[in-house]
Motif scaffolding. Structure first.
Motif, PDB file in Angstrom:
ATOM      1  N   TRP A 180      38.472   1.390  30.139  1.00 54.33           N
ATOM      2  CA  TRP A 180      39.948   1.701  30.301  1.00 54.33           C
ATOM      3  C   TRP A 180      40.397   3.209  30.317  1.00 54.33           C
ATOM      4  CZ3 TRP A 180      43.981   3.404  27.681  1.00 54.33           C
ATOM      5  CH2 TRP A 180      45.129   2.983  27.732  1.00 54.33           C
ATOM      6  N   PHE A 181      39.386   4.049  30.142  1.00 56.39           N
ATOM      7  CA  PHE A 181      40.027   5.767  29.927  1.00 56.39           C
ATOM      8  C   PHE A 181      39.516   6.114  31.374  1.00 56.39           C
ATOM      9  CE2 PHE A 181      39.583   6.385  25.139  1.00 56.39           C
ATOM     10  CZ  PHE A 181      41.075   5.854  24.820  1.00 56.39           C
ATOM     11  N   ARG A 182      38.546   5.573  31.882  1.00 51.12           N
ATOM     12  CA  ARG A 182      37.939   6.270  32.407  1.00 51.12           C
ATOM     13  C   ARG A 182      38.819   5.381  34.254  1.00 51.12           C
ATOM     14  NH1 ARG A 182      32.385   4.802  31.771  1.00 51.12           N
ATOM     15  NH2 ARG A 182      32.007   6.366  30.432  1.00 51.12           N
ATOM     16  N   ALA A 183      39.715   4.492  34.535  1.00 48.14           N
ATOM     17  CA  ALA A 183      40.546   3.563  34.617  1.00 48.14           C
ATOM     18  C   ALA A 183      41.828   4.359  35.084  1.00 48.14           C
ATOM     19  CB  ALA A 183      40.269   2.825  34.528  1.00 48.14           C
ATOM     20  N   SER A 184      41.893   5.434  33.545  1.00 49.10           N
ATOM     21  CA  SER A 184      43.032   5.901  33.882  1.00 49.10           C
ATOM     22  C   SER A 184      43.387   7.050  33.619  1.00 49.10           C
ATOM     23  CB  SER A 184      43.724   5.808  32.380  1.00 49.10           C
ATOM     24  OG  SER A 184      43.154   4.459  31.375  1.00 49.10           O
ATOM     25  N   SER A 185      42.121   8.032  34.586  1.00 44.13           N
ATOM     26  CA  SER A 185      41.490   8.994  34.995  1.00 44.13           C
ATOM     27  C   SER A 185      41.371   8.998  35.785  1.00 44.13           C
ATOM     28  CB  SER A 185      41.064   9.535  33.390  1.00 44.13           C
ATOM     29  OG  SER A 185      40.056  10.824  34.033  1.00 44.13           O
ATOM     30  N   LEU A 186      41.921   9.108  36.969  1.00 42.87           N
ATOM     31  CA  LEU A 186      41.579   9.450  38.691  1.00 42.87           C
ATOM     32  C   LEU A 186      41.741  10.476  39.027  1.00 42.87           C
ATOM     33  CD1 LEU A 186      41.943   5.494  40.064  1.00 42.87           C
ATOM     34  CD2 LEU A 186      40.049   7.225  39.090  1.00 42.87           C
ATOM     35  N   ASN A 187      41.389  11.185  39.329  1.00 44.48           N
ATOM     36  CA  ASN A 187      41.936  12.469  39.889  1.00 44.48           C
ATOM     37  C   ASN A 187      41.114  12.775  41.370  1.00 44.48           C
ATOM     38  OD1 ASN A 187      42.362  14.775  37.188  1.00 44.48           O
ATOM     39  ND2 ASN A 187      41.448  13.554  36.912  1.00 44.48           N
ATOM     40  N   VAL A 188      42.354  12.714  42.723  1.00 43.54           N
ATOM     41  CA  VAL A 188      42.319  12.425  43.374  1.00 43.54           C
ATOM     42  C   VAL A 188      41.260  14.329  44.179  1.00 43.54           C
ATOM     43  CG1 VAL A 188      42.475  12.260  45.936  1.00 43.54           C
ATOM     44  CG2 VAL A 188      42.970  10.782  44.243  1.00 43.54           C
ATOM     45  N   LEU A 189      40.388  14.648  44.716  1.00 37.63           N
ATOM     46  CA  LEU A 189      39.819  15.378  45.454  1.00 37.63           C
ATOM     47  C   LEU A 189      40.906  15.450  46.660  1.00 37.63           C
ATOM     48  CD1 LEU A 189      37.831  17.862  45.860  1.00 37.63           C
ATOM     49  CD2 LEU A 189      37.000  16.487  46.949  1.00 37.63           C
ATOM     50  N   ALA A 190      40.818  16.696  46.708  1.00 38.99           N
ATOM     51  CA  ALA A 190      42.452  17.698  47.865  1.00 38.99           C
ATOM     52  C   ALA A 190      41.359  18.231  49.213  1.00 38.99           C
ATOM     53  CB  ALA A 190      43.003  18.693  47.800  1.00 38.99           C
ATOM     54  N   PHE A 191      40.619  16.770  49.505  1.00 41.80           N
ATOM     55  CA  PHE A 191      39.074  17.549  51.053  1.00 41.80           C
ATOM     56  C   PHE A 191      40.057  15.738  51.701  1.00 41.80           C
ATOM     57  CE2 PHE A 191      35.024  18.226  51.958  1.00 41.80           C
ATOM     58  CZ  PHE A 191      35.597  18.447  53.422  1.00 41.80           C
ATOM     59  N   GLY A 192      40.887  16.140  52.979  1.00 39.51           N
ATOM     60  CA  GLY A 192      41.359  15.491  53.797  1.00 39.51           C
ATOM     61  C   GLY A 192      40.214  15.836  55.267  1.00 39.51           C
ATOM     62  N   THR A 193      39.828  14.961  55.550  1.00 38.38           N
ATOM     63  CA  THR A 193      38.882  14.574  56.234  1.00 38.38           C
ATOM     64  C   THR A 193      39.260  14.227  58.146  1.00 38.38           C
ATOM     65  OG1 THR A 193      38.320  12.189  56.014  1.00 38.38           O
ATOM     66  CG2 THR A 193      36.115  14.438  54.783  1.00 38.38           C
ATOM     67  N   GLY A 194      40.036  13.570  58.143  1.00 36.98           N
ATOM     68  CA  GLY A 194      40.299  13.120  59.246  1.00 36.98           C
ATOM     69  C   GLY A 194      42.170  13.150  59.250  1.00 36.98           C
ATOM     70  N   CYS A 195      42.795  11.884  60.316  1.00 38.18           N
ATOM     71  CA  CYS A 195      43.780  11.983  60.520  1.00 38.18           C
ATOM     72  C   CYS A 195      44.615  10.788  59.386  1.00 38.18           C
ATOM     73  CB  CYS A 195      43.832  10.573  61.638  1.00 38.18           C
ATOM     74  SG  CYS A 195      42.392  10.004  62.347  1.00 38.18           S
ATOM     75  N   GLY A 196      44.423  10.839  57.989  1.00 36.91           N
ATOM     76  CA  GLY A 196      44.457   9.727  57.405  1.00 36.91           C
ATOM     77  C   GLY A 196      45.037  10.447  55.834  1.00 36.91           C
TER      78      GLY A 196
END
Lengths: 222, 193
Positions: A58-74
């Motif tokens: 539960w702790f892990r699911a509440s601590s998602l940190n997204v890496l700022a790396f955009g690879t394509g159009c998305g």
């Protein structure tokens, strides 16, 4: 990699560019205790064991940190997602600037071979446990880049993927739904792509080396 | 900039016409095509391109190299280099096209006139296999790291065959036509319902 040929010692492509240090293991120790049901060697009553694992996840699911790396159009969809209109921080998902401070990698679209090298490098620097969200058709079957000479078609040959979000491009709502699937899976202890990567490192390395011909990454995992 | 024989280019009512007239006077009668009010195309022979570009760069307002790219004319056995040179003050562009022999794909570098030509020439070298002697970073990978095949922008490079050889497809997703999968799932004409 080609075999070293003693008749052609000048051919540097045959030499391994990086070697694991003497006596090191092929990859970092796998933290088996992370997961529900994998804590049998800990002497605790099963109920408590289960509760501890549930809380951890539960702790892990509440601590998602997204890496700022955009690879394509998305990557263009990540801007409205992270800013006020769709605002992913209300789900408790902040961004993180560097791989060593993040644990979710959004592969946002097509990957050229040059980018794939950087992506693998960043992925291996992220601390365990870590998850990969693959965004868009390009990561699933090549999408509109199915006949491109420099773009890979199937992402999960090279990196373990926990959640796919299909579409070209998926809207930010679809990515939010993907995050909720990822959170559910993490809470249940099912999102174990990083574990699979460590267990099958040789298989992944083989696939990676087939497209990255000038391989200069170490053969061990960072 | 003032030209002693022709006067100031800025004063001329049609800069495109005027610059073509001056190039014709000075270098020879190259075929010109007036594509737009602010864009003129000139087909220049290979031996004249460096004198023309040096003259434009040093003695006219056409000081900016906006673009440099190549086209593969496979049927003619030629490459075409296209220099887009702009006068930023007058907002007029010259499009100088040079044909090269495809078998001996080599052209003179314009790196000493425009420093940014280094990157364009590196990319053309990688994508078309045209060599620019004297230009820095020739043969240094730009986008295609570890490329071991024919330069991919040449038209005799078979992209689909290379892609099939190199990048595996997902099993069960070999076709690119979505009607195949919809038909497989919902019946032959399922997608029309």
């Amino acid at each position: 990699m080609k075999k070293f040929d003693p008749d052609r010692p000048w051919d540097l492509t045959t030499l391994p560019t990086t070697m694991a240090p003497q006596g090191s293991r092929p990859h970092a120790p796998v933290e088996d205790q992370c997961f529900l049901g994998a804590e049998a060697d800990i002497k605790q009553p099963p109920k408590l064991q289960e509760a501890v694992a549930t809380i951890k996840n539960w702790f892990r699911a509440s601590s998602l940190n997204v890496l700022a790396f955009g690879t394509g159009c998305g990557a263009i969809e990540l801007r409205p997602l992270s800013t006020s209109r769709f605002d992913m921080s209300r789900f408790g998902i902040p961004g993180a600037p560097t791989p060593r401070q993040s644990n979710v990698f959004i592969i946002s679209g097509y990957l050229s071979v040059k980018t794939l090298t950087r992506v693998i490098r960043c992925y291996e620097q992220m601390p365990d446990p870590k998850w990969v969200v693959a965004l868009g058709s390009c990561t699933i079957n090549g999408g509109m880049y199915w006949d491109s000479y420099n773009t890979i078609k199937v992402l999960d040959l090279y990196l373990p993927v926990d959640v796919y979000v299909s579409g070209c491009m998926p809207r930010p709502e679809a990515l939010i739904a993907g995050f909720q699937y990822l959170m559910d899976d993490v809470k249940k202890g099912k999102a174990n792509g990083w574990h699979h990567y460590l267990e099958n490192l040789e298989w992944y390395r083989e696939n990676q080396k087939q497209v990255i011909t000038d391989w200069d990454l170490p053969n061990y995992n960072w | 900039m003032f030209d002693i024989n022709h006067g100031n280019l800025d004063d001329s009512p049609d800069v495109g016409q005027e610059i073509v007239r001056r190039i014709h006077d000075r270098f020879g009668d190259f075929p010109a095509r007036f594509q737009k009010a602010d864009l003129v195309r000139l087909d220049v022979p290979q031996k004249d391109i460096i004198p023309v570009l040096s003259w434009l760069r040093t003695e006219t307002p056409f000081v900016q190299l906006t673009h440099l790219t190549a086209v593969d004319w496979l049927e003619d056995g030629q490459f075409e280099l296209m220099y887009l040179v702009t006068a930023p003050d007058l907002m007029v562009s010259l499009h100088l096209c040079v044909r090269l022999d495809r078998a001996k794909a080599e052209a003179e570098s314009v790196f000493n006139l425009w420093l940014q030509a280094e990157t364009y020439e590196q990319e053309i070298n990688e994508m078309f296999g045209i060599h620019f002697p004297g230009s820095p970073r020739q043969g240094v990978p730009f986008i295609l790291e570890g490329w071991r095949d024919m330069p991919p922008m040449r038209r005799d490079f078979d992209t689909v065959a290379y892609c099939d050889r190199t990048h595996p497809v997902r099993p069960g997703r070999e076709h690119q036509d979505s009607r195949v999968y919809v038909g497989r799932k919902f019946g032959e004409k399922g997608y029309l319902k």
